[in-house]
Write an enzyme that holds these catalytic residues in place. Structure first.
Site, PDB file in Angstrom:
ATOM      1  N   HIS A 257       0.819  -1.220   0.000  1.00  0.00           N
ATOM      2  CA  HIS A 257       0.000   0.000   0.000  1.00  0.00           C
ATOM      3  C   HIS A 257       0.852   1.270   0.000  1.00  0.00           C
ATOM      4  O   HIS A 257       0.430   2.307  -0.490  1.00  0.00           O
ATOM      5  CB  HIS A 257      -0.973   0.009   1.194  1.00  0.00           C
ATOM      6  CG  HIS A 257      -0.328   0.307   2.512  1.00  0.00           C
ATOM      7  ND1 HIS A 257       0.441  -0.615   3.211  1.00  0.00           N
ATOM      8  CD2 HIS A 257      -0.336   1.437   3.280  1.00  0.00           C
ATOM      9  CE1 HIS A 257       0.866  -0.071   4.328  1.00  0.00           C
ATOM     10  NE2 HIS A 257       0.426   1.178   4.404  1.00  0.00           N
ATOM     11  N   ASP A 258       2.073   1.205   0.552  1.00  0.00           N
ATOM     12  CA  ASP A 258       2.940   2.395   0.626  1.00  0.00           C
ATOM     13  C   ASP A 258       4.050   2.388  -0.425  1.00  0.00           C
ATOM     14  O   ASP A 258       5.034   3.120  -0.286  1.00  0.00           O
ATOM     15  CB  ASP A 258       3.581   2.492   2.012  1.00  0.00           C
ATOM     16  CG  ASP A 258       2.734   3.296   2.995  1.00  0.00           C
ATOM     17  OD1 ASP A 258       1.803   3.999   2.545  1.00  0.00           O
ATOM     18  OD2 ASP A 258       2.998   3.209   4.207  1.00  0.00           O
TER      19      ASP A 258
ATOM     20  N   LYS B 203       5.892   5.489  -1.748  1.00  0.00           N
ATOM     21  CA  LYS B 203       6.869   6.251  -0.949  1.00  0.00           C
ATOM     22  C   LYS B 203       8.285   6.101  -1.494  1.00  0.00           C
ATOM     23  O   LYS B 203       9.177   6.864  -1.121  1.00  0.00           O
ATOM     24  CB  LYS B 203       6.819   5.805   0.507  1.00  0.00           C
ATOM     25  CG  LYS B 203       5.595   6.344   1.249  1.00  0.00           C
ATOM     26  CD  LYS B 203       5.639   5.998   2.729  1.00  0.00           C
ATOM     27  CE  LYS B 203       4.458   6.624   3.468  1.00  0.00           C
ATOM     28  NZ  LYS B 203       4.451   6.258   4.906  1.00  0.00           N
TER      29      LYS B 203
ATOM     30  N   HIS C 104       2.289  10.004  -2.716  1.00  0.00           N
ATOM     31  CA  HIS C 104       2.646   8.581  -2.747  1.00  0.00           C
ATOM     32  C   HIS C 104       1.500   7.653  -3.176  1.00  0.00           C
ATOM     33  O   HIS C 104       1.771   6.622  -3.794  1.00  0.00           O
ATOM     34  CB  HIS C 104       3.298   8.139  -1.420  1.00  0.00           C
ATOM     35  CG  HIS C 104       2.349   7.828  -0.312  1.00  0.00           C
ATOM     36  ND1 HIS C 104       1.915   8.765   0.586  1.00  0.00           N
ATOM     37  CD2 HIS C 104       1.759   6.663   0.061  1.00  0.00           C
ATOM     38  CE1 HIS C 104       1.113   8.203   1.469  1.00  0.00           C
ATOM     39  NE2 HIS C 104       1.002   6.927   1.176  1.00  0.00           N
TER      40      HIS C 104
ATOM     41  N   ASP D   2      -4.111   0.587   8.448  1.00  0.00           N
ATOM     42  CA  ASP D   2      -3.000   1.530   8.368  1.00  0.00           C
ATOM     43  C   ASP D   2      -3.033   2.508   9.535  1.00  0.00           C
ATOM     44  O   ASP D   2      -2.009   2.776  10.179  1.00  0.00           O
ATOM     45  CB  ASP D   2      -3.085   2.279   7.036  1.00  0.00           C
ATOM     46  CG  ASP D   2      -1.876   3.170   6.778  1.00  0.00           C
ATOM     47  OD1 ASP D   2      -0.750   2.764   7.133  1.00  0.00           O
ATOM     48  OD2 ASP D   2      -2.051   4.262   6.215  1.00  0.00           O
TER      49      ASP D   2
ATOM     50  N   HIS E  65      -5.853   4.183  -0.048  1.00  0.00           N
ATOM     51  CA  HIS E  65      -5.858   3.913   1.394  1.00  0.00           C
ATOM     52  C   HIS E  65      -5.888   5.186   2.238  1.00  0.00           C
ATOM     53  O   HIS E  65      -6.092   5.111   3.456  1.00  0.00           O
ATOM     54  CB  HIS E  65      -4.661   3.028   1.791  1.00  0.00           C
ATOM     55  CG  HIS E  65      -3.320   3.678   1.666  1.00  0.00           C
ATOM     56  ND1 HIS E  65      -2.677   3.821   0.458  1.00  0.00           N
ATOM     57  CD2 HIS E  65      -2.485   4.220   2.609  1.00  0.00           C
ATOM     58  CE1 HIS E  65      -1.514   4.414   0.648  1.00  0.00           C
ATOM     59  NE2 HIS E  65      -1.368   4.666   1.944  1.00  0.00           N
ATOM     60  N   HIS E  66      -5.707   6.359   1.616  1.00  0.00           N
ATOM     61  CA  HIS E  66      -5.827   7.617   2.353  1.00  0.00           C
ATOM     62  C   HIS E  66      -7.128   8.362   2.043  1.00  0.00           C
ATOM     63  O   HIS E  66      -7.284   9.528   2.449  1.00  0.00           O
ATOM     64  CB  HIS E  66      -4.622   8.525   2.076  1.00  0.00           C
ATOM     65  CG  HIS E  66      -3.405   8.158   2.862  1.00  0.00           C
ATOM     66  ND1 HIS E  66      -3.351   8.205   4.243  1.00  0.00           N
ATOM     67  CD2 HIS E  66      -2.181   7.692   2.469  1.00  0.00           C
ATOM     68  CE1 HIS E  66      -2.168   7.820   4.653  1.00  0.00           C
ATOM     69  NE2 HIS E  66      -1.428   7.498   3.591  1.00  0.00           N
TER      70      HIS E  66
END
Length: 337
Positions: A200-201, A204, A229, A282, A253-254
């Site tokens: 998911h990240d 970054k 990201h 998260d 996811h954000h």
């Protein structure tokens, strides 16, 4: 091991001859005089090959095969290979038999050598198909295992960029899978969301280390860089054709349930379910991980934050499942060690 062949025919002479020929060829043979007897027999016995006469009283061969396939489907049984016996050179009968799933036809009266060769060749073909299927499954599992290893390695590389989030991707993946399991997802979907959580990240990777690891408050400009990201992650993952859904967690996811998240400002059910689950996982891990400026947050405070965010930041359904997990964790073991 002897292969089990069942012959169904109302003609006693045909049964006797078939039994002699096939037994001499090394098969274990059972002879039955009707379709009804066959349907009773399959409930208690395993069959490798079925020889079935078309013209029989009460149930003919076609009707018997239809009922057999129905029973197999209802009981999740593998389909028994079928060869039809027929006394007629009838194209319509062959067409119907093949459409019902028969593998071959043998004319009556049969030639012993032909009968033996047809049965042997078809059983050999089926064995080869099964061996091939097993080999494909084995190779698929090898590839999946390799893919998972690569994904874990990539997740570790992502976490290594952030000095304060060691193991974050793995924990988010674990929490996401557990939420999905409790939400009733199939095993396959649980594994999908686990992979999404691991990556998911991934976006970054494109954010400068100095921004990610800045110990103090971020400037507006630096925060805007952090907010890139999800889109970066989407661009990286959307090109993986073998796992087309992998980018879902990275991009969304954000997002927030109330529509105030980023990058697309989606709200409610506009946000894919998997991303809504990962958002909860998260946030939970962010609160229960150590930072340069604090240790992990006390469990009662984490619980309060999730309750407060339910329906605004988080999907209430998945927040409730995470709260259920928290309440079961009476010794507060679910945090960064």
């Amino acid at each position: 091991m002897e292969e089990r062949v069942v012959v169904v025919d109302d003609d006693t002479l045909i049964l006797k001859n078939a039994n002699t020929v096939l037994s001499d060829a090394g098969f274990k043979v059972t002879c039955l005089k009707s379709g009804r007897l066959l349907l009773d027999y399959v409930e208690r016995n395993t069959i490798d090959m079925l020889l079935l006469d078309i013209k029989m009283p009460e149930l003919d061969g076609f009707e018997t095969l239809i009922l057999l396939r129905k029973w197999e489907k209802e009981n999740a049984k593998k389909e028994i290979p079928v060869i039809f016996f027929t006394a007629n050179d009838d194209c319509a009968s062959e067409t119907r038999g093949l459409s019902l799933g028969a593998m071959d036809f043998i004319r009556k009266p049969f030639v012993p050598e032909v009968l033996t060769l047809r049965v042997r060749n078809l059983l050999d073909l089926i064995r080869l198909q099964n061996d091939l299927h097993a080999e494909v499954e084995r190779k698929t599992k090898e590839i999946e295992g390799l893919s998972l290893h690569v994904v874990h390695t990539l997740a570790d590389a992502i976490d290594a960029k952030d000095a304060y989030t060691k193991g974050h991707s793995g924990r988010v993946a674990d929490y996401s899978r557990e939420i999905a399991k409790r939400a009733g997802y199939s095993f396959e979907r649980q594994e999908e969301i686990y992979m999404m959580g691991l990556l998911h990240d991934v976006g970054k990777i494109g954010v400068p280390d100095a921004v990610i690891n800045k110990p103090g408050r971020l400037t507006d400009e630096e925060f805007e860089k952090i907010k890139t990201h999800p889109v970066r992650g989407d661009k990286i993952l959307r090109n993986i054709e073998e796992m087309p859904k992998l980018a879902i967690g990275a991009r969304w996811h954000h997002e927030r349930f109330d529509g105030r998240g980023y990058p697309d400002g989606l709200s409610g059910e506009e946000i894919p379910e998997e991303a809504r689950i990962i958002a909860v996982a998260d946030a939970y891990d962010a609160m229960t991980s150590n930072r340069s400026y604090r240790g992990f947050i006390p469990q009662d405070v984490v619980r309060e934050e999730l309750e407060k965010g339910s329906g605004t930041q988080f999907d209430p359904r998945f927040a409730a499942i995470m709260l259920e997990i928290i309440n079961e964790d009476t010794e507060y073991k679910l945090h960064e060690q």
